[in-house]
Design a protein around this motif. Structure first.
Motif, short mmCIF file in Angstrom:
data_model
loop_
_atom_site.label_atom_id
_atom_site.label_comp_id
_atom_site.label_asym_id
_atom_site.label_seq_id
_atom_site.Cartn_x
_atom_site.Cartn_y
_atom_site.Cartn_z
N ASP A 207 -108.63 27.15 20.58
CA ASP A 207 -107.11 27.72 20.23
C ASP A 207 -107.11 28.18 22.12
N ILE A 208 -108.01 28.70 22.64
CA ILE A 208 -107.57 28.58 24.17
C ILE A 208 -107.93 27.41 25.11
N ARG B 192 -104.41 26.00 27.45
CA ARG B 192 -104.75 25.65 28.29
C ARG B 192 -103.23 24.39 28.91
N LEU B 193 -104.24 23.67 27.74
CA LEU B 193 -103.83 22.06 27.94
C LEU B 193 -102.26 21.73 27.45
N LYS C 20 -102.73 19.30 32.20
CA LYS C 20 -103.09 18.17 31.54
C LYS C 20 -104.64 18.25 31.46
N TYR C 21 -105.31 18.33 32.61
CA TYR C 21 -106.29 18.77 32.34
C TYR C 21 -107.19 19.69 32.60
N PRO D 92 -102.70 19.59 18.92
CA PRO D 92 -102.62 18.20 19.44
C PRO D 92 -103.04 18.56 21.06
N HIS D 93 -102.83 19.24 21.56
CA HIS D 93 -103.09 18.93 23.72
C HIS D 93 -104.23 18.60 23.57
N VAL D 94 -105.56 19.61 22.77
CA VAL D 94 -106.69 19.16 22.75
C VAL D 94 -107.54 17.80 22.43
#
Lengths: 211, 211
Positions: free
Chosen positions: B145-146, B150-151, B155-156, B189-191
Motif C-alpha cells: 500500500d505504501i 509512492r509509485l 516512476k521508481y 496498478p502502480h506496483v
C-alpha cells in the motif's frame, strides 16, 4: 529550515540519529513524537514516515525516514564536519558497508527483539516471554562469536577506525547492558573492550544526558 | 584475480548480486556453492562469510559477504560502467538510500519469508504453514500500500530513474510472481506496472537465462 529530528528521546532508532548528529557537532531541533498517544501513527507524522515509526528527519527541503538512511545521509552530506564516519576509498568503504549490513540484518534482529522482550515489555506492563528470550540469546551469542573473531583482527568492525558500522550498534548495546544479557558481551574480551570504547564516546554521553 | 561470485544460481541473494553485475556489464567467474551438501556451512566458504550464507564475493584482494553490501560496492566502484544505479547528489542519494532501507527492513521481511513458506518449503518436502502465510500476506499488503502511494508520485522508488533500490526487489518479486501471492501485486496498478518493468529488464532476463 535547518535540521529537525522527529522522535522520542528513548527510541533506539531516534538515538542512532541523535548520536550521528552529535558526532558531527551539528545543531538540530528535536520535535517530540508522543508514542504513548500514538502520534507516530497519525498526521502530521505519517506524512514524514508512512510506516508510522520514529524517527523522522528534515534537512531544509529534504524529508527522510529509516534511521540508517538518515545517518548515511548525514555522514555523506556532512563528511567534512566532526568525526569522519565513512571513507571515500571504495574497497575500504565496502568493508564498512558489509558490517553496516551485518548490524542491520544480524545484530539488530536479535538485539532489538531482546531489548523489547526484557526492557520494553515490562515497562508496558506486558510479560516477558522467557522461551523467546532463550532463543534470542542463542541467536545473539552466535552473532557475537563472529564479532569476537572480527574484533580480534581489527579495532573496529570496519577497520582500525571508528565508523558508522560501530555507531549503529550503540543504542541497542546500551539498552542490553542494563539487562541480564550483559554477560554475553562481557564473556568475549574483544567484544567487551569494543563495547566499553563505544559507550564512553563523548557524543553518546551527550545523547544520554551523561555529559 | 577479477570478480568471483560464490553462490547458488537460485538463491535470491546471489541473484541480487548477479543482476547488479549484469546491469554493469561486468564479467565474473561463478563458483557454485552446493547448498544441498552444506558447503555454505564449511570451509573454504565460511572463510568468506562466517555466517554461512550465500553469496560470497571477491574482486581482486577484496572479499565481501552480504548481498546488499556487495551490490553497493559494485555500484560505487563501477559507477561509470553500464546502468547508473546510484547518484552523487547527497539529497537525491538519500531518497534512494531511504528506499534501500525500506526494501531490506520492510519488504524483504515479509517477501523473503513468504517465498520460503510457499516456494522453498514444498521443494524441501516441508509443509507450508498457512497461518504464517496469512500473517505474512497481511504484512506484505501493508508494505505494498505504501509502495502504491509512492509509485503514484514517481516512476521508481528512488525517483524518476531506476536505481539499486528497485533492483534489490527483483529476485523476491520474481519468486512471488510464481505463487498465489501475485494478486497482491496485480491489485495495485502502480506496483503492478513497476513490477512488469523490473521483470522485463534485459539484465534480469540474462540472470534467469531467458535472454
Amino acid at each position: 529550515m535547518g535540521i529537525k529530528v522527529h522522535g522520542h528521546p528513548l527510541s533506539p532508532a531516534a538515538r542512532r540519529v541523535l548520536l550521528c548528529l552529535a558526532e558531527k557537532n551539528l545543531d538540530y531541533e528535536f520535535v517530540l513524537v508522543d508514542l504513548s498517544t500514538g502520534q507516530h501513527k497519525k498526521e502530521p507524522f505519517i506524512s514524514i514516515n508512512p510506516f508510522g515509526q520514529v524517527p523522522g528527519f528534515e534537512d531544509g527541503d529534504l524529508t527522510l525516514f529509516e534511521s540508517r538512511a538518515i545517518t548515511k545521509y548525514i555522514a555523506h552530506a556532512y563528511a567534512d564536519k566532526g568525526t569522519p564516519l565513512l571513507v571515500a576509498d571504495p574497497k575500504k568503504m565496502a568493508i564498512i558497508g558489509q558490517w553496516l549490513e551485518v548490524e542491520a540484518q544480524k545484530f539488530d534482529a536479535a538485539g532489538q527483539a531482546l531489548s523489547f522482550e526484557i526492557l520494553i515489555k515490562p515497562m508496558k506492563g506486558m510479560a516477558t516471554d522467557e522461551s523467546v528470550v532463550d532463543k534470542l540469546q542463542a541467536q545473539l551469542s552466535a552473532v557475537l562469536d563472529i564479532y569476537e573473531a572480527r574484533l580480534s583482527k581489527s579495532k573496529y568492525l570496519g577497520g582500525e577506525e571508528y565508523s558508522l558500522a560501530d555507531l549503529h550498534h550503540i543504542p541497542i548495546i546500551s539498552n542490553l547492558f542494563k539487562t541480564k544479557v550483559k554477560p554475553l558481551f562481557d564473556a568475549r574480551p574483544h567484544v567487551s573492550a569494543w563495547c566499553s570504547d563505544l559507550l564512553a564516546r563523548p557524543a553518546w554521553l551527550k545523547v544520554t544526558g551523561a555529559a
